[in-house]
Design a protein around this motif. Structure first.
Motif, short mmCIF file in Angstrom:
data_model
loop_
_atom_site.label_atom_id
_atom_site.label_comp_id
_atom_site.label_asym_id
_atom_site.label_seq_id
_atom_site.Cartn_x
_atom_site.Cartn_y
_atom_site.Cartn_z
N LEU A 4 0.83 -1.19 -0.02
CA LEU A 4 -0.07 -0.10 -0.03
C LEU A 4 0.97 1.30 0.18
CD1 LEU A 4 -2.90 1.42 0.61
CD2 LEU A 4 -2.52 1.21 2.78
N ARG A 5 1.88 1.36 0.93
CA ARG A 5 2.82 2.53 1.14
C ARG A 5 3.31 2.86 -0.32
NH1 ARG A 5 7.62 1.42 4.77
NH2 ARG A 5 7.96 -0.09 2.99
N ASP A 35 8.73 8.47 8.18
CA ASP A 35 9.47 7.34 8.44
C ASP A 35 9.08 6.63 9.57
OD1 ASP A 35 11.35 5.70 7.63
OD2 ASP A 35 13.08 6.54 8.58
N ILE A 36 7.76 6.42 9.83
CA ILE A 36 7.33 5.70 10.72
C ILE A 36 6.71 4.43 10.51
CG2 ILE A 36 5.33 5.67 12.68
CD1 ILE A 36 6.10 8.85 13.10
N LEU A 61 1.02 9.77 5.28
CA LEU A 61 1.74 10.42 6.53
C LEU A 61 2.78 9.81 7.03
CD1 LEU A 61 1.75 12.97 8.43
CD2 LEU A 61 0.08 11.72 9.95
N ALA A 62 2.69 8.30 7.62
CA ALA A 62 3.64 7.49 8.28
C ALA A 62 5.03 7.45 7.40
CB ALA A 62 3.03 6.14 8.59
N ASP A 63 4.58 7.38 5.98
CA ASP A 63 5.63 7.24 5.19
C ASP A 63 6.64 8.33 4.90
OD1 ASP A 63 7.39 5.92 2.87
OD2 ASP A 63 6.03 6.52 1.41
N VAL A 64 6.11 9.50 4.88
CA VAL A 64 6.90 10.72 4.80
C VAL A 64 7.54 11.11 6.20
CG1 VAL A 64 5.52 11.77 2.97
CG2 VAL A 64 5.13 12.47 5.29
N GLU A 72 7.74 23.29 6.76
CA GLU A 72 8.94 22.72 6.83
C GLU A 72 9.19 22.27 8.22
OE1 GLU A 72 11.95 23.84 8.00
OE2 GLU A 72 12.84 22.31 6.42
N GLN A 73 8.94 22.70 9.42
CA GLN A 73 9.39 22.50 10.44
C GLN A 73 8.65 20.79 10.80
OE1 GLN A 73 7.59 25.67 13.06
NE2 GLN A 73 9.74 26.19 13.74
N SER A 74 7.45 20.83 9.94
CA SER A 74 6.77 19.58 10.26
C SER A 74 7.46 18.25 9.47
CB SER A 74 5.39 19.60 9.72
OG SER A 74 5.23 19.62 8.34
N THR A 75 8.44 18.63 8.70
CA THR A 75 9.19 17.46 8.05
C THR A 75 10.55 17.21 8.73
OG1 THR A 75 10.56 19.15 6.73
CG2 THR A 75 8.56 18.52 5.65
N ARG A 76 10.86 18.09 9.91
CA ARG A 76 12.11 17.41 10.33
C ARG A 76 11.62 17.72 12.22
NH1 ARG A 76 13.94 22.58 11.76
NH2 ARG A 76 13.36 24.20 10.14
#
Lengths: 118, 118, 118, 118
Positions: free
Chosen positions: C9-10, C84-85, C79-82, D52-56
């Motif tokens: 799915l991911r 990395d969870i 969301l989990a993919d981006v 941007e902060q939400s990505t790190r």
């Protein structure tokens, strides 16, 4: 015409529900679900916008957003009505509480949640 | 003391944000997210209650629910303020639209969504 | 055909986003907003139903609800993919935590939140 | 140990609910409310962050976010279980539908909703 006020809104919504025999559906549990749905419809307008874009909506989007704000306020007022809670009073009471949770000297320019404020 | 009104609320929230230099965080995108979070905190009180139980809250729960209603109204008023939308006017305008979408004769005792009304 | 799994799915969602050059919009902040919107669309189907009615949906409603469940899972997986969870690992870890917060002997037949359990 | 899969998760959640005699509370209406609450707890972590902060995220926030993703997946799997819907199948079916609603040539680099695509 005098400006609108909250009591007038509550009365108008109550009459709307009564005329349609909708009071049977207006339990707090159902109304809070409807409020959540309307809040998400408002949210939807902003989901792909940058924060900066969200500050300058085009006229069409602004009109749609105004309608969703109307819907949220309608369900909030209706929920408060059936629970016999005064929403304006509740908001002013909460501002007083927030002033204690977020003292100016600790919160200035800082969006940290109160339970993590040092 | 005169009863509270919406303009007074808007002014109080605006002053609260200015004193803490929080205007930088108060983009519509961020505020609508905060509104959603507060709406869900309100919803949380009702998630395991039966509809019938939701109509007769104990005093402690009612006080907590009033606080959450206060929070929802605060963020809704703040969002409307930064967007330069009058929420009471928006609600009255929406009631007029809803009266067209849900005519009494078709909607009486019937919670069908307008796009499925016959 | 082997049954579907989460990795598949991911990968499918990632390919969908890449083909449309949508990765630029898929920040965690935006994706969590989209997830909230889809969750509310799922909620909408249940807002006026009694709990009992919600357990026996007609075929049409069930098919619509399945689509919304699909949407919620798509955005949760994305969301989990981006971030990395691993969402399945996160769920199993959370079940272990919940077992500590809700011991069987205290929670049996009781939906009280853990911070109010005695 | 083999990697976790969705069926295993469904079984674990079902056992958790049965051991606590919580099936009585797990109507679809209640579960979809709980899902909404958990989604909002996930949203809360991102409300004041820039995209941007939400990505790190820092490690502490990432761990908290993983827990909330776990909670959302738990309630989504539980809701799908009591409705007898396969969420992975629903997601794959929805991806196929979305491919029709968002053809690559019209959607490339463009986040316009399908009903406004030209």
């Amino acid at each position: 015409m005098p400006p609108h006020n909250f009591n007038e809104l509550r009365t108008a919504i109550r009459a709307f529900a009564q005329a349609r025999d909708w009071e049977q559906f207006h339990t707090p549990k159902n109304l809070v679900m409807a409020l959540s749905v309307e809040t998400a419809e408002l949210l939807e307008h902003f989901q792909w916008l940058s924060p900066e874009q969200s500050t300058r909506l085009d006229d069409q989007t602004k009109a749609e957003v105004a309608q969703e704000i109307g819907d949220v306020l309608i369900y909030l007022a209706r929920l408060a009505d059936v629970l016999d809670i005064d929403p304006l009073q509740a908001a002013f009471d909460k501002i007083e509480l927030n002033a204690l949770k977020y003292p100016v000297e600790k919160s200035k320019g800082n969006n940290t949640k109160y339970d993590k404020l040092q």
